[in-house]
Design a protein around this motif. Structure first.
Motif, PDB file in Angstrom:
ATOM      1  N   ARG A 143      34.006  48.923  45.723  1.00  0.00           N
ATOM      2  CA  ARG A 143      32.681  48.334  45.932  1.00  0.00           C
ATOM      3  C   ARG A 143      32.675  46.845  45.582  1.00  0.00           C
ATOM      4  N   ALA A 144      31.668  46.162  46.071  1.00  0.00           N
ATOM      5  CA  ALA A 144      31.492  44.753  45.736  1.00  0.00           C
ATOM      6  C   ALA A 144      31.395  44.589  44.221  1.00  0.00           C
ATOM      7  N   GLY A 145      32.064  43.561  43.697  1.00  0.00           N
ATOM      8  CA  GLY A 145      32.043  43.294  42.275  1.00  0.00           C
ATOM      9  C   GLY A 145      33.143  43.978  41.491  1.00  0.00           C
ATOM     10  N   GLU A 146      33.844  44.948  42.099  1.00  0.00           N
ATOM     11  CA  GLU A 146      34.932  45.618  41.399  1.00  0.00           C
ATOM     12  C   GLU A 146      36.221  44.808  41.517  1.00  0.00           C
ATOM     13  N   SER A 147      37.192  45.169  40.684  1.00  0.00           N
ATOM     14  CA  SER A 147      38.489  44.495  40.694  1.00  0.00           C
ATOM     15  C   SER A 147      39.550  45.415  41.287  1.00  0.00           C
ATOM     16  N   LEU A 148      40.486  44.808  41.997  1.00  0.00           N
ATOM     17  CA  LEU A 148      41.551  45.536  42.689  1.00  0.00           C
ATOM     18  C   LEU A 148      42.880  44.860  42.415  1.00  0.00           C
ATOM     19  N   LEU A 149      43.905  45.654  42.128  1.00  0.00           N
ATOM     20  CA  LEU A 149      45.271  45.155  42.041  1.00  0.00           C
ATOM     21  C   LEU A 149      46.080  45.771  43.166  1.00  0.00           C
ATOM     22  N   VAL A 174      47.223  40.528  42.943  1.00  0.00           N
ATOM     23  CA  VAL A 174      48.427  41.076  43.569  1.00  0.00           C
ATOM     24  C   VAL A 174      49.604  41.018  42.597  1.00  0.00           C
ATOM     25  N   THR A 175      50.615  41.819  42.905  1.00  0.00           N
ATOM     26  CA  THR A 175      51.943  41.595  42.343  1.00  0.00           C
ATOM     27  C   THR A 175      52.834  41.177  43.506  1.00  0.00           C
ATOM     28  N   ALA A 176      53.880  40.422  43.208  1.00  0.00           N
ATOM     29  CA  ALA A 176      54.738  39.915  44.274  1.00  0.00           C
ATOM     30  C   ALA A 176      56.159  39.747  43.758  1.00  0.00           C
ATOM     31  N   SER A 177      57.092  39.590  44.693  1.00  0.00           N
ATOM     32  CA  SER A 177      58.503  39.458  44.343  1.00  0.00           C
ATOM     33  C   SER A 177      58.940  38.009  44.193  1.00  0.00           C
ATOM     34  N   SER A 178      58.071  37.055  44.559  1.00  0.00           N
ATOM     35  CA  SER A 178      58.455  35.648  44.481  1.00  0.00           C
ATOM     36  C   SER A 178      57.220  34.777  44.273  1.00  0.00           C
ATOM     37  N   PRO A 179      57.420  33.597  43.672  1.00  0.00           N
ATOM     38  CA  PRO A 179      56.295  32.664  43.540  1.00  0.00           C
ATOM     39  C   PRO A 179      55.709  32.264  44.886  1.00  0.00           C
ATOM     40  N   GLU A 180      56.555  32.206  45.923  1.00  0.00           N
ATOM     41  CA  GLU A 180      56.075  31.820  47.260  1.00  0.00           C
ATOM     42  C   GLU A 180      55.077  32.847  47.788  1.00  0.00           C
ATOM     43  N   HIS A 196      56.376  41.087  39.965  1.00  0.00           N
ATOM     44  CA  HIS A 196      56.775  42.412  39.492  1.00  0.00           C
ATOM     45  C   HIS A 196      58.274  42.511  39.207  1.00  0.00           C
ATOM     46  N   SER A 197      58.957  41.375  39.252  1.00  0.00           N
ATOM     47  CA  SER A 197      60.340  41.333  38.781  1.00  0.00           C
ATOM     48  C   SER A 197      60.398  41.233  37.258  1.00  0.00           C
ATOM     49  N   ASP A 198      59.292  40.863  36.616  1.00  0.00           N
ATOM     50  CA  ASP A 198      59.220  40.807  35.159  1.00  0.00           C
ATOM     51  C   ASP A 198      59.032  42.219  34.596  1.00  0.00           C
ATOM     52  N   ASP A 199      59.754  42.560  33.540  1.00  0.00           N
ATOM     53  CA  ASP A 199      59.677  43.904  32.974  1.00  0.00           C
ATOM     54  C   ASP A 199      58.274  44.270  32.508  1.00  0.00           C
ATOM     55  N   ASP A 200      57.545  43.297  31.995  1.00  0.00           N
ATOM     56  CA  ASP A 200      56.214  43.586  31.453  1.00  0.00           C
ATOM     57  C   ASP A 200      55.097  43.269  32.434  1.00  0.00           C
ATOM     58  N   TRP A 201      55.394  43.331  33.746  1.00  0.00           N
ATOM     59  CA  TRP A 201      54.379  42.948  34.726  1.00  0.00           C
ATOM     60  C   TRP A 201      53.098  43.775  34.627  1.00  0.00           C
ATOM     61  N   PRO A 202      53.137  45.093  34.290  1.00  0.00           N
ATOM     62  CA  PRO A 202      51.856  45.809  34.201  1.00  0.00           C
ATOM     63  C   PRO A 202      50.925  45.224  33.141  1.00  0.00           C
ATOM     64  N   VAL A 229      50.038  52.486  36.710  1.00  0.00           N
ATOM     65  CA  VAL A 229      48.906  53.072  36.000  1.00  0.00           C
ATOM     66  C   VAL A 229      48.642  52.362  34.680  1.00  0.00           C
ATOM     67  N   GLN A 230      49.638  51.684  34.140  1.00  0.00           N
ATOM     68  CA  GLN A 230      49.462  50.951  32.887  1.00  0.00           C
ATOM     69  C   GLN A 230      48.496  49.777  33.036  1.00  0.00           C
ATOM     70  N   ALA A 231      48.250  49.347  34.277  1.00  0.00           N
ATOM     71  CA  ALA A 231      47.346  48.224  34.508  1.00  0.00           C
ATOM     72  C   ALA A 231      45.928  48.664  34.861  1.00  0.00           C
ATOM     73  N   LEU A 232      45.656  49.983  34.844  1.00  0.00           N
ATOM     74  CA  LEU A 232      44.319  50.494  35.118  1.00  0.00           C
ATOM     75  C   LEU A 232      43.418  50.358  33.893  1.00  0.00           C
ATOM     76  N   ARG A 233      42.141  50.150  34.116  1.00  0.00           N
ATOM     77  CA  ARG A 233      41.160  50.237  33.028  1.00  0.00           C
ATOM     78  C   ARG A 233      40.895  51.717  32.763  1.00  0.00           C
ATOM     79  N   PRO A 234      40.363  52.064  31.600  1.00  0.00           N
ATOM     80  CA  PRO A 234      39.947  53.454  31.365  1.00  0.00           C
ATOM     81  C   PRO A 234      38.959  53.905  32.443  1.00  0.00           C
ATOM     82  N   GLY A 235      39.226  55.060  33.032  1.00  0.00           N
ATOM     83  CA  GLY A 235      38.364  55.563  34.097  1.00  0.00           C
ATOM     84  C   GLY A 235      38.658  54.993  35.462  1.00  0.00           C
TER      85      GLY A 235
END
Length: 320
Positions: A143-149, A174-180, A196-202, A229-235
Motif C-alpha cells: 500500500r501507499a506509504g509502506e516500505s519495500l525491499l 534495493v539490494t544489488a551486486s554492484s555500485p553501478e 548484497h555481496s557484503d556479509d551483513d547486507w540484511p 527475512v532478517q531485514a523484515l520488520r516484526p509482522g
C-alpha cells in the motif's frame, strides 16, 4: 530449437503457420522479450516438445482485427483467482512461443498495447509486469506509504517491481551486486540500497528502512529467504517468486513465528492480475520496462548469451 542445451541450440528456421483454433487468435509479432524462464526452457527444464519455438513475451498486431496488442503468457489459469489450475502453463513451455514472426494464443491472453509504450517496452511488460503485480498487489497487498525491499536490482522483475512500487506510492529500496546497479536503481526511483555481496547486507538494509526496524514487504526473487527475512520488520511480509540463486532455504522457525512474519509464495499472475496491471499502467504512473539491449530475432542465440552473462539492468528484446 531442435535439442536442449546451450544458446547455440537456438537457430533460425522455417515452421508452419499457427493452426486456427476456436477461441484463439494469431498475432503478427513486432517484438519479443527474453526472460530467464526461456533459458530454462532451452536447457530442457520443462521438457518442451522438440523441435520447439520458445518465448513467453510478445507484442504485435492481431491478424483478425488489426488491433495492437500485448500477449499475456499465462495460459489456462482457470476459474480460481487464488491459484492456477492443474492445466496452467507458460507460453513457450509446450505451446510454440514468441521467438517467431507469429504466435497463436487464447483470446483472453490479449490486451491492448499500452498507450505511449514502444513495441520493445510493450513486449517486455507482460511476464515481469503481471508477475510483479501479483506479488506486490494481489499477494503482499503493498500500500501507499509502506516500505519495500527488492532483492537483486537489475533484472526484469526487480526493475518492474520498482516501477510498480513507485506508482503505488510505496517507498522502495534495493539490494544489488554492484555500485553501478545501485546508482541505476536510484535513478529509477529507489530510495536507497545496499550491496548484497557484503556479509551483513540484511542488517545494513534493515537500518535503511524508514523506521529503522525493517521493511513492511520484501520481494524475494532469488531464493535467499533465510537472509532476506532478517531485514523484515516484526509482522512484515516476504513474498517469494524465484530460486535463481538457491532452491532450498534453512529457516529459523522459532524466530519466524515470534517475528509474526508472513511468507507468501507466488508465480506469474492470472488474466485478472493482468487487467489490474494494465489499469495501473493506464494511469500513466508506471514507468515502461527498462530495455537493456535489442537484437534481431535471427540473433536469439547471442541474445541468450548476453542474458546469461549477467550484469544487465533491464530487459533484452528480439525484433523479428
Amino acid at each position: 530449437m531442435s535439442n536442449y542445451g546451450g544458446p547455440e541450440e537456438l537457430s533460425p528456421g522455417e515452421v508452419d503457420e499457427p493452426a486456427p483454433r476456436p477461441g484463439w487468435v494469431t498475432v503478427d509479432l513486432r517484438a519479443s522479450a527474453l526472460n530467464w524462464h526461456d533459458v530454462l526452457v532451452r536447457r530442457g527444464r520443462y521438457r518442451s516438445p522438440l523441435p520447439h519455438t520458445p518465448g513467453a513475451d510478445g507484442a504485435g498486431i492481431r491478424t483478425d482485427t488489426g488491433q495492437e496488442v500485448v500477449v499475456l503468457p499465462s495460459l489456462f489459469w482457470g476459474e480460481r483467482s487464488t491459484a492456477p489450475s492443474p492445466e496452467f502453463e507458460i507460453l513457450g513451455d509446450r505451446i510454440p512461443g514468441t521467438y517467431a514472426q507469429r504466435v497463436c494464443v487464447p483470446e483472453e491472453c490479449l490486451a491492448p498495447k499500452p498507450f505511449g509504450y514502444s513495441w520493445a517496452e510493450s513486449a517486455a511488460l507482460p511476464l515481469v509486469g503481471v508477475t510483479s503485480y501479483r506479488a506486490l498487489v494481489t499477494r503482499a497487498g503493498l500500500r501507499a506509504g509502506e516500505s519495500l525491499l527488492i532483492i537483486g536490482a537489475g533484472g526484469g522483475i526487480a526493475t518492474m517491481a520498482l516501477a510498480l512500487a513507485t506508482a503505488l506510492g510505496a517507498q522502495a529500496f534495493v539490494t544489488a551486486s554492484s555500485p553501478e546497479k545501485l546508482a541505476r536503481a536510484r535513478d529509477n526511483g529507489a530510495a536507497g540500497g545496499v550491496l548484497h555481496s557484503d556479509d551483513d547486507w540484511p542488517m545494513q538494509a534493515k537500518a535503511l528502512a524508514p523506521e529503522g526496524d525493517g521493511f513492511d514487504v520484501i520481494l524475494e526473487p532469488v531464493g535467499l529467504w533465510e537472509r532476506s527475512v532478517q531485514a523484515l520488520r516484526p509482522g512484515g511480509r516476504i513474498v517469494v517468486l524465484g530460486a535463481n540463486v538457491a532452491e532450498r532455504a534453512d529457516m529459523d522457525v522459532r524466530g519466524f513465528y515470534f517475528g509474526q512474519y508472513s511468507l507468501l509464495g507466488t508465480t506469474m499472475g492470472s488474466p485478472q492480475d493482468f487487467r489490474g496491471l494494465l489499469d495501473l499502467v493506464a494511469t500513466g504512473t508506471v514507468a515502461p520496462p527498462a530495455i537493456a539491449a535489442t537484437y534481431p530475432l535471427s540473433d536469439a542465440a547471442e541474445a541468450h548469451r548476453r542474458l546469461e552473462s549477467g550484469g544487465l539492468f533491464g530487459k533484452i528484446v528480439l525484433v523479428p
